[in-house]
Motif scaffolding. Structure first.
Motif, PDB file in Angstrom:
ATOM      1  N   VAL A 184       0.836  -1.200   0.000  1.00 43.11           N
ATOM      2  CA  VAL A 184       0.000   0.000   0.000  1.00 43.11           C
ATOM      3  C   VAL A 184       0.867   1.244   0.000  1.00 43.11           C
ATOM      4  O   VAL A 184       2.041   1.219   0.406  1.00 43.11           O
ATOM      5  N   ASN A 185       0.267   2.337  -0.461  1.00 42.37           N
ATOM      6  CA  ASN A 185       0.926   3.631  -0.451  1.00 42.37           C
ATOM      7  C   ASN A 185       0.915   4.187   0.973  1.00 42.37           C
ATOM      8  O   ASN A 185      -0.110   4.155   1.655  1.00 42.37           O
ATOM      9  N   ASP A 186       2.065   4.696   1.426  1.00 42.41           N
ATOM     10  CA  ASP A 186       2.176   5.165   2.807  1.00 42.41           C
ATOM     11  C   ASP A 186       1.207   6.295   3.112  1.00 42.41           C
ATOM     12  O   ASP A 186       0.593   6.340   4.184  1.00 42.41           O
ATOM     13  N   LYS A 187       1.033   7.243   2.180  1.00 45.67           N
ATOM     14  CA  LYS A 187       0.123   8.361   2.409  1.00 45.67           C
ATOM     15  C   LYS A 187      -1.326   7.870   2.470  1.00 45.67           C
ATOM     16  O   LYS A 187      -2.116   8.322   3.303  1.00 45.67           O
ATOM     17  N   GLU A 188      -1.672   6.948   1.570  1.00 43.91           N
ATOM     18  CA  GLU A 188      -3.026   6.391   1.593  1.00 43.91           C
ATOM     19  C   GLU A 188      -3.281   5.625   2.885  1.00 43.91           C
ATOM     20  O   GLU A 188      -4.371   5.700   3.454  1.00 43.91           O
ATOM     21  N   LEU A 189      -2.273   4.899   3.347  1.00 37.57           N
ATOM     22  CA  LEU A 189      -2.413   4.139   4.585  1.00 37.57           C
ATOM     23  C   LEU A 189      -2.626   5.080   5.774  1.00 37.57           C
ATOM     24  O   LEU A 189      -3.469   4.834   6.642  1.00 37.57           O
ATOM     25  N   THR A 190      -1.874   6.194   5.801  1.00 35.28           N
ATOM     26  CA  THR A 190      -2.027   7.162   6.888  1.00 35.28           C
ATOM     27  C   THR A 190      -3.432   7.748   6.898  1.00 35.28           C
ATOM     28  O   THR A 190      -4.070   7.858   7.957  1.00 35.28           O
ATOM     29  N   MET A 191      -3.951   8.104   5.728  1.00 28.79           N
ATOM     30  CA  MET A 191      -5.293   8.678   5.650  1.00 28.79           C
ATOM     31  C   MET A 191      -6.357   7.649   6.003  1.00 28.79           C
ATOM     32  O   MET A 191      -7.363   7.969   6.643  1.00 28.79           O
ATOM     33  N   ALA A 192      -6.152   6.399   5.586  1.00 31.41           N
ATOM     34  CA  ALA A 192      -7.116   5.341   5.910  1.00 31.41           C
ATOM     35  C   ALA A 192      -7.173   5.113   7.410  1.00 31.41           C
ATOM     36  O   ALA A 192      -8.246   4.933   7.994  1.00 31.41           O
ATOM     37  N   LYS A 193      -6.011   5.148   8.071  1.00 33.82           N
ATOM     38  CA  LYS A 193      -5.973   4.981   9.522  1.00 33.82           C
ATOM     39  C   LYS A 193      -6.628   6.165  10.224  1.00 33.82           C
ATOM     40  O   LYS A 193      -7.307   6.003  11.250  1.00 33.82           O
ATOM     41  N   LEU A 195      -9.107   7.913   8.966  1.00 33.97           N
ATOM     42  CA  LEU A 195     -10.544   7.731   8.754  1.00 33.97           C
ATOM     43  C   LEU A 195     -11.106   6.700   9.729  1.00 33.97           C
ATOM     44  O   LEU A 195     -12.172   6.902  10.319  1.00 33.97           O
ATOM     45  N   ILE A 196     -10.388   5.601   9.919  1.00 33.99           N
ATOM     46  CA  ILE A 196     -10.817   4.581  10.881  1.00 33.99           C
ATOM     47  C   ILE A 196     -10.879   5.174  12.280  1.00 33.99           C
ATOM     48  O   ILE A 196     -11.829   4.921  13.037  1.00 33.99           O
ATOM     49  N   ASP A 197      -9.873   5.996  12.624  1.00 35.20           N
ATOM     50  CA  ASP A 197      -9.846   6.603  13.950  1.00 35.20           C
ATOM     51  C   ASP A 197     -11.049   7.529  14.157  1.00 35.20           C
ATOM     52  O   ASP A 197     -11.663   7.542  15.225  1.00 35.20           O
ATOM     53  N   ALA A 245      -8.366  10.882  -3.367  1.00 37.01           N
ATOM     54  CA  ALA A 245      -9.505  11.800  -3.354  1.00 37.01           C
ATOM     55  C   ALA A 245     -10.664  11.209  -2.559  1.00 37.01           C
ATOM     56  O   ALA A 245     -11.357  11.919  -1.821  1.00 37.01           O
ATOM     57  N   ALA A 246     -10.873   9.903  -2.704  1.00 42.25           N
ATOM     58  CA  ALA A 246     -11.948   9.241  -1.963  1.00 42.25           C
ATOM     59  C   ALA A 246     -11.672   9.278  -0.466  1.00 42.25           C
ATOM     60  O   ALA A 246     -12.574   9.518   0.346  1.00 42.25           O
ATOM     61  N   LEU A 247     -10.426   9.051  -0.064  1.00 45.96           N
ATOM     62  CA  LEU A 247     -10.068   9.091   1.345  1.00 45.96           C
ATOM     63  C   LEU A 247     -10.229  10.502   1.907  1.00 45.96           C
ATOM     64  O   LEU A 247     -10.744  10.695   3.014  1.00 45.96           O
ATOM     65  N   GLN A 248      -9.787  11.500   1.132  1.00 45.52           N
ATOM     66  CA  GLN A 248      -9.898  12.879   1.591  1.00 45.52           C
ATOM     67  C   GLN A 248     -11.361  13.285   1.763  1.00 45.52           C
ATOM     68  O   GLN A 248     -11.737  13.910   2.756  1.00 45.52           O
ATOM     69  N   ALA A 249     -12.194  12.903   0.791  1.00 42.34           N
ATOM     70  CA  ALA A 249     -13.615  13.226   0.881  1.00 42.34           C
ATOM     71  C   ALA A 249     -14.261  12.528   2.071  1.00 42.34           C
ATOM     72  O   ALA A 249     -15.118  13.093   2.753  1.00 42.34           O
ATOM     73  N   SER A 250     -13.845  11.302   2.339  1.00 43.79           N
ATOM     74  CA  SER A 250     -14.392  10.556   3.461  1.00 43.79           C
ATOM     75  C   SER A 250     -13.992  11.195   4.780  1.00 43.79           C
ATOM     76  O   SER A 250     -14.790  11.272   5.722  1.00 43.79           O
ATOM     77  N   LEU A 251     -12.732  11.664   4.868  1.00 45.58           N
ATOM     78  CA  LEU A 251     -12.271  12.333   6.078  1.00 45.58           C
ATOM     79  C   LEU A 251     -13.046  13.626   6.326  1.00 45.58           C
ATOM     80  O   LEU A 251     -13.422  13.933   7.454  1.00 45.58           O
TER      81      LEU A 251
END
Length: 287
Positions: A184-193, A195-197, A245-251
């Protein structure tokens, strides 16, 4: 509650008389198959294609097809004797930590109430499990089928959860196209974590409801009242190609609503909080 089973729960040489009760109930809405032409409910008949007639239950035995068209037959008493149904014992084999059992193993939950005698032994086992934070792994036979089970404490009651045997669990490795190593991409992983938080909350089962069953019950009532059911068009979904973009919108959507304040108009005046549109809407609903 209706008693499903009576017997004893044993560990070592200790026997605890117990009664078994279903801990859950199905809320599915039962539907009959109806012949459209005359609206008559369909019935199912046990029919032998060779004898060309309906077969009664007393004429039926069980059979295992070991080759195409070839069977070995078993009568009910033979299957009962193999299952050991008459033993009426839940035998605890080991004590383990609950965290060691993956949820995939769990099947169905039953409550175990104390029997007509042995209340002291029941309380002793319950409190021992509670204070040691352990659960018992037991062998039990229910309805002529042997099973493993987990004995644990729920509230002030002993509970039994039937669990699958290891050879009944399909290996996850059999799932096609699962990557052997997650990349996985490190930046995407950080944003996904992140969002989970933001979406993490204490588990509150009361906030979840069966939307399908509620909608079906409403539709049943409307049909009884003679109303037509309007089928809503399926919502269009956009395939998001840009994962960032999907992660950012979700955040952004998961962020709590902030309440900005207005600056003071005059000396000594306290700043007034600007009400959000959500707060205004709530006031209108409550009024």
């Amino acid at each position: 509650m209706h008693t499903l089973w009576k017997g004893a729960l044993s560990f070592g040489l200790v026997h605890v008389p117990v009664k078994m009760f279903a801990a859950t109930e199905e809320k599915d809405i039962s539907m009959r198959y109806i012949h459209k032409a005359c609206t008559t409910p369909m019935s199912y008949v046990r029919k032998c294609p060779t004898c060309d007639r309906e077969v009664e239950w007393e004429e039926i035995s069980r059979g295992y097809e070991y080759e195409p068209g070839r069977f070995v037959l078993f009568e009910k008493d033979e299957l009962d004797s193999l299952a050991g149904e008459k033993s009426k014992e839940i035998k605890i084999l080991d004590f383990v930590d609950l965290a060691e059992i993956d949820p995939i193993y769990f099947q169905k939950t039953y409550y175990l109430g104390p029997g007509d005698t042995g209340a002291n032994a029941y309380s002793l086992l319950l409190e021992s499990l509670r204070q040691t934070n352990k659960i018992g792994i037991a062998a039990v036979t229910i309805r002529s089928k042997g099973s493993l089970a987990a004995i644990r404490v729920i509230g002030n009651c002993l509970a039994m959860e039937t669990i699958f045997y290891p050879d009944e669990i399909r290996p996850a490795q059999q799932v096609p196209n699962v990557p052997q190593e997650a990349k996985v991409n490190d930046k995407e992983l950080t944003m996904a974590k992140m969002l989970i938080d933001q979406l993490t909350t204490p588990f509150d089962p009361s906030k979840y409801r069966d939307e399908y069953r509620a909608g079906l019950l409403e539709a049943i009532e409307r049909k009884i009242a003679g109303e037509e059911i309007q089928v809503a068009p399926e919502a269009k979904r956009t395939n998001v190609i840009d994962l960032m973009a999907a992660l950012q919108a979700s955040l952004e959507a998961a962020k709590p609503v902030s309440v900005p304040t207005q600056p003071s108009d005059a000396a000594g005046d306290k700043p007034k909080a600007k009400r959000s549109s959500k707060a205004k809407a709530k006031e209108q609903v409550s009024s």
